[in-house]
Design a protein around this motif. Structure first.
Motif, PDB file in Angstrom:
ATOM      1  N   GLU A 199       0.065 -18.716  16.765  1.00  0.00           N
ATOM      2  CA  GLU A 199       1.038 -17.781  16.199  1.00  0.00           C
ATOM      3  C   GLU A 199       0.434 -16.469  15.728  1.00  0.00           C
ATOM      4  N   GLY A 200      -0.883 -16.417  15.536  1.00  0.00           N
ATOM      5  CA  GLY A 200      -1.495 -15.233  14.977  1.00  0.00           C
ATOM      6  C   GLY A 200      -1.229 -15.125  13.480  1.00  0.00           C
ATOM      7  N   LEU A 201      -1.557 -13.989  12.913  1.00  0.00           N
ATOM      8  CA  LEU A 201      -1.392 -13.766  11.479  1.00  0.00           C
ATOM      9  C   LEU A 201       0.085 -13.845  11.086  1.00  0.00           C
ATOM     10  N   THR A 202       0.372 -14.531   9.986  1.00  0.00           N
ATOM     11  CA  THR A 202       1.727 -14.605   9.441  1.00  0.00           C
ATOM     12  C   THR A 202       1.801 -13.704   8.214  1.00  0.00           C
ATOM     13  N   ILE A 203       2.830 -12.848   8.161  1.00  0.00           N
ATOM     14  CA  ILE A 203       2.947 -11.839   7.103  1.00  0.00           C
ATOM     15  C   ILE A 203       4.401 -11.751   6.640  1.00  0.00           C
ATOM     16  N   ASN A 204       4.646 -10.987   5.584  1.00  0.00           N
ATOM     17  CA  ASN A 204       6.026 -10.636   5.215  1.00  0.00           C
ATOM     18  C   ASN A 204       6.107  -9.120   5.017  1.00  0.00           C
ATOM     19  N   PRO A 205       6.192  -8.383   6.122  1.00  0.00           N
ATOM     20  CA  PRO A 205       6.167  -6.919   6.056  1.00  0.00           C
ATOM     21  C   PRO A 205       7.411  -6.370   5.369  1.00  0.00           C
ATOM     22  N   VAL A 206       7.243  -5.235   4.684  1.00  0.00           N
ATOM     23  CA  VAL A 206       8.361  -4.626   3.961  1.00  0.00           C
ATOM     24  C   VAL A 206       8.761  -3.329   4.642  1.00  0.00           C
ATOM     25  N   HIS A 207      10.056  -3.199   4.907  1.00  0.00           N
ATOM     26  CA  HIS A 207      10.549  -1.965   5.515  1.00  0.00           C
ATOM     27  C   HIS A 207      10.482  -0.840   4.497  1.00  0.00           C
ATOM     28  N   ALA A 208      10.241   0.374   4.988  1.00  0.00           N
ATOM     29  CA  ALA A 208      10.061   1.526   4.104  1.00  0.00           C
ATOM     30  C   ALA A 208      11.275   1.771   3.215  1.00  0.00           C
ATOM     31  N   THR A 209      12.467   1.438   3.696  1.00  0.00           N
ATOM     32  CA  THR A 209      13.668   1.617   2.869  1.00  0.00           C
ATOM     33  C   THR A 209      13.639   0.696   1.657  1.00  0.00           C
ATOM     34  N   ASP A 210      13.298  -0.586   1.868  1.00  0.00           N
ATOM     35  CA  ASP A 210      13.170  -1.512   0.743  1.00  0.00           C
ATOM     36  C   ASP A 210      12.023  -1.098  -0.174  1.00  0.00           C
ATOM     37  N   ALA A 211      10.924  -0.648   0.421  1.00  0.00           N
ATOM     38  CA  ALA A 211       9.781  -0.224  -0.389  1.00  0.00           C
ATOM     39  C   ALA A 211      10.151   0.959  -1.277  1.00  0.00           C
ATOM     40  N   ALA A 212      10.883   1.920  -0.718  1.00  0.00           N
ATOM     41  CA  ALA A 212      11.306   3.093  -1.493  1.00  0.00           C
ATOM     42  C   ALA A 212      12.265   2.701  -2.610  1.00  0.00           C
ATOM     43  N   ASN A 228       3.717  -7.232  -6.529  1.00  0.00           N
ATOM     44  CA  ASN A 228       3.704  -7.250  -5.068  1.00  0.00           C
ATOM     45  C   ASN A 228       5.011  -6.668  -4.535  1.00  0.00           C
ATOM     46  N   VAL A 229       4.907  -5.867  -3.478  1.00  0.00           N
ATOM     47  CA  VAL A 229       6.100  -5.350  -2.800  1.00  0.00           C
ATOM     48  C   VAL A 229       5.994  -5.747  -1.334  1.00  0.00           C
ATOM     49  N   ALA A 230       6.809  -6.711  -0.940  1.00  0.00           N
ATOM     50  CA  ALA A 230       6.761  -7.244   0.420  1.00  0.00           C
ATOM     51  C   ALA A 230       8.183  -7.531   0.882  1.00  0.00           C
ATOM     52  N   GLY A 231       8.293  -7.959   2.130  1.00  0.00           N
ATOM     53  CA  GLY A 231       9.613  -8.152   2.725  1.00  0.00           C
ATOM     54  C   GLY A 231      10.187  -9.529   2.485  1.00  0.00           C
ATOM     55  N   PRO A 232      11.456  -9.733   2.890  1.00  0.00           N
ATOM     56  CA  PRO A 232      12.156 -10.975   2.587  1.00  0.00           C
ATOM     57  C   PRO A 232      11.865 -12.116   3.549  1.00  0.00           C
ATOM     58  N   GLN A 233      11.166 -11.831   4.658  1.00  0.00           N
ATOM     59  CA  GLN A 233      10.976 -12.863   5.684  1.00  0.00           C
ATOM     60  C   GLN A 233       9.495 -13.034   6.001  1.00  0.00           C
TER      61      GLN A 233
END
Length: 291
Positions: A199-212, A228-233
């Motif tokens: 599967e490779g690296l598993t992350i929870n990336p955050v979209h710039a809109t949510d980050a802002a 921490n500021v990260a995404g929902p998935q």
């Protein structure tokens, strides 16, 4: 009276999204530090201050009576070590402390600092209270971010200091050398995505809109916090590649190294959800802004 906010790094991905959100709030007056003369928000309620934080700059050029300082800047050449080490240090650390010192002297209410999930110095799932593996594993960029976090803690008795550790911000207009735009490029150009394990690296990336939105919410937080500021998935690089493939109507190529195990680099978002916002943009939706 409108609240004055000073923002560094406004021309970056997060900064652009943040300024656009703040401009919708009539109670704020924005001052932007930029080393470039171009004002992306010309004609709007934005004052441009042309300063280069990687070189000598004069605190007397900063506006008085600020409500908040939002320090988002980072050197464009943050991967270039040792070639750009001094530039990265000046922006990430020296300028951070100079801005914080100015904030205390002028009675600023909030100081918001853009840090990084890279400060954890390891792979895994991290809460803000987890120990930092800083002895051997931090690269220079992450070390400058962590140094600033530690130094800013000393200012917490004098103003609200919020250090935000961002995990894999992505969004429209992002530099092509960043993770998700690179994956888009690989799929678009029929190049294989290299994966450690199936599967490779598993992350929870955050979209710039949510980050802002998270940064904007930090303006209302009382006290000093590291968040921490990260995404929902939580999602693997393989799954991200497949999502990108659907956008191009093609099957992505993967180069899987079975001799390695798939790893995780995930930011726990419990504190973010409690103190700031609950992020909502999942990669299946957010990746469309990169295509």
């Amino acid at each position: 009276m409108r609240k004055k906010i000073l923002i560094t790094g406004a021309s970056g991905l997060l900064g652009r999204h943040l300024v656009d959100l703040l401009l919708l709030q009539p109670q704020f007056e924005l001052f932007i530090i930029s080393r470039k003369p171009e004002n992306l928000w010309a004609g709007k309620n934005v004052t441009l201050l042309q300063l280069n934080l990687a070189q000598h700059w004069d605190e007397r050029e900063l506006p008085p009576d600020l409500f908040a300082i939002i320090h988002l800047s980072q050197g464009e050449n943050f991967r270039d070590f040792p070639g750009s080490a001094k530039e990265v240090f000046y922006i990430n650390t020296e300028s951070t402390i100079r801005l914080a010192d100015f904030a205390v002297k002028t009675k600023v209410s909030h100081f918001i600092y853009a840090s990084s999930g890279a400060v954890y110095g390891a792979l895994g799932t991290f809460t803000e209270d987890d120990p930092i593996a800083f002895i051997k594993k931090l690269d220079f960029y992450a070390a400058t971010k962590l140094c600033s976090e530690l130094l800013l803690q000393n200012y917490a008795a004098h103003l609200n200091v919020i250090s935000l550790r961002f995990f894999f911000i992505y969004g429209k207009g992002q530099q092509q050398n960043m993770l998700l735009p690179r994956l888009v490029g690989f799929v678009k150009n029929d190049q294989p995505i290299s994966l450690d394990g199936e599967e490779g690296l598993t992350i929870n990336p955050v979209h710039a809109t949510d980050a802002a939105k998270a940064v904007m919410a930090a303006l209302t937080v009382t006290g000093s916090h590291t968040i921490n500021v990260a995404g929902p998935q939580i999602i693997s690089l393989k799954k991200i590649g497949e999502i990108i493939g659907k956008q191009f109507n093609k099957s992505p190529l993967f180069k899987i190294d079975q001799s390695k195990k798939s790893q995780r680099l995930i930011g726990d978002i419990s504190a973010m959800s409690k103190l700031l916002i609950v992020p909502t943009i999942k990669p299946e939706e957010g990746i469309k802004t990169l295509i």
